[in-house]
Design an enzyme around this catalytic site. Sequence first.
Site, PDB file in Angstrom:
ATOM      1  N   HIS A 120       1.093   4.887  -2.349  1.00 36.09           N
ATOM      2  CA  HIS A 120       0.605   5.721  -3.424  1.00 36.09           C
ATOM      3  C   HIS A 120       1.962   6.299  -4.381  1.00 36.09           C
ATOM      4  O   HIS A 120       2.586   7.063  -3.803  1.00 36.09           O
ATOM      5  CB  HIS A 120      -0.194   6.850  -2.990  1.00 36.09           C
ATOM      6  N   HIS A 135       0.857  -1.212  -0.029  1.00 40.98           N
ATOM      7  CA  HIS A 135       0.087   0.001   0.052  1.00 40.98           C
ATOM      8  C   HIS A 135       0.889   1.242   0.075  1.00 40.98           C
ATOM      9  O   HIS A 135       1.190   1.736   1.107  1.00 40.98           O
ATOM     10  CB  HIS A 135      -1.133   0.075   1.288  1.00 40.98           C
ATOM     11  N   GLU A 171     -10.937   3.349   7.452  1.00 40.89           N
ATOM     12  CA  GLU A 171      -9.506   4.319   7.822  1.00 40.89           C
ATOM     13  C   GLU A 171     -10.140   5.222   8.701  1.00 40.89           C
ATOM     14  O   GLU A 171      -9.456   5.373   9.842  1.00 40.89           O
ATOM     15  CB  GLU A 171      -9.280   4.972   6.546  1.00 40.89           C
ATOM     16  N   HIS A 182      -9.716   0.744  -0.230  1.00 39.90           N
ATOM     17  CA  HIS A 182      -9.533   1.608   1.229  1.00 39.90           C
ATOM     18  C   HIS A 182     -10.876   1.835   1.941  1.00 39.90           C
ATOM     19  O   HIS A 182     -11.978   2.229   1.421  1.00 39.90           O
ATOM     20  CB  HIS A 182      -9.307   3.271   0.615  1.00 39.90           C
ATOM     21  N   ASP A 234       1.938   4.123   2.818  1.00 40.44           N
ATOM     22  CA  ASP A 234       0.896   4.910   2.363  1.00 40.44           C
ATOM     23  C   ASP A 234       1.448   6.230   1.427  1.00 40.44           C
ATOM     24  O   ASP A 234       1.315   5.992   0.320  1.00 40.44           O
ATOM     25  CB  ASP A 234      -0.148   5.407   3.382  1.00 40.44           C
TER      26      ASP A 234
END
Length: 341
Positions: free
Chosen positions: A20, A18, A206, A203, A287
């Site tokens: 981005h 995970h 969260e 996602h 992330d």
Amino acid sequence: MEKLYSHNIRDILKVELHRHLDCSVRWSTLVELAPQVGIPLASTSQARKEQFLITSPMKDLSSVLNKFLNAQKVLASEEILTRIAFEACEDAYNDGIRLLELRYAPTFIAEGHKNLTFEKIHKSLHKGIEMARKKYHMLIGLICIVQRVKPFAEAEKVVDFAIAHKDSFIALDLADNEEGFDPKVFAPLFQKAKKAGLRITVHSGEAPGPLSAQWVQDSIEILGAERIGHGIQIVHDPKVINFVQSRRIPLEICPISNYLTQSFKTYEDHPIRQLMNAGVLVTINSDDPGVFATTLSDDYEVLHRVHGFTKEDFHRCNQVAFDASFFPDVEKNRFMTDFFG
């Protein structure tokens, strides 16, 4: 407990599921490129960091997502995209990562960059990844993100694009703030993608909220999620914990990110140990390391210092991540001895 130092942690061979890509731009690259694309830099080093980076907790997830837009403006050309893709892979390799799944949202990068079509964006990023593959011995895959906050017609375009490029995407993801964007709406699109052969991660769970845990279950049951991005709010619902544990759905947990978005108020409050003790499959991820000015090793350091994670804990989480990776088994098996031999 054995004391682990930064060099020990960096040397651990890691799997990251995970991360981005569009928020993994090096700080030095960001500062170099911003003026070239017409973004005036603040006058002092500290002010520049405040302009682009998130290094202390923000009010909530929505505030963090808005801050990402400053860094997004730099992603203005094909050449820049190729460079940031290569550098993201290089930085990951230097941090001990040998299997890396990167994700990006075509709609996020294209926003405000009229010269960048989905096709140009994808080819440019893929070119940078191929350069990294040739230089570094690592597995690198791409996940396509659907932004839940965009109009449904945009989501359709993104899914069709991902399906058309399923030779270079390994999965589809649904991202952005869940509040006000029920995952069930996207079910037909994700079913279509799954039928076409794309794997599914979502996602979900969260940010704190009364529906957060239920959205995780919906993402699994209705969208077909095989992994959940974050998912940490299930800790408040024993029924959903049991559901996730029994389905063997891994969580892509990002400790520093969860603190910076204030999903939990302190590192001590983070439920990663509680979830592991409940039998939930847990992986460790960074992330948005560019915007957060972190590395995956920083997340490991927090878990070691605050939650007493040992080398064995990290190896266990990496084994879970390796098994849960969306790469075909034939590719993963070639790397098996690198990690666990």
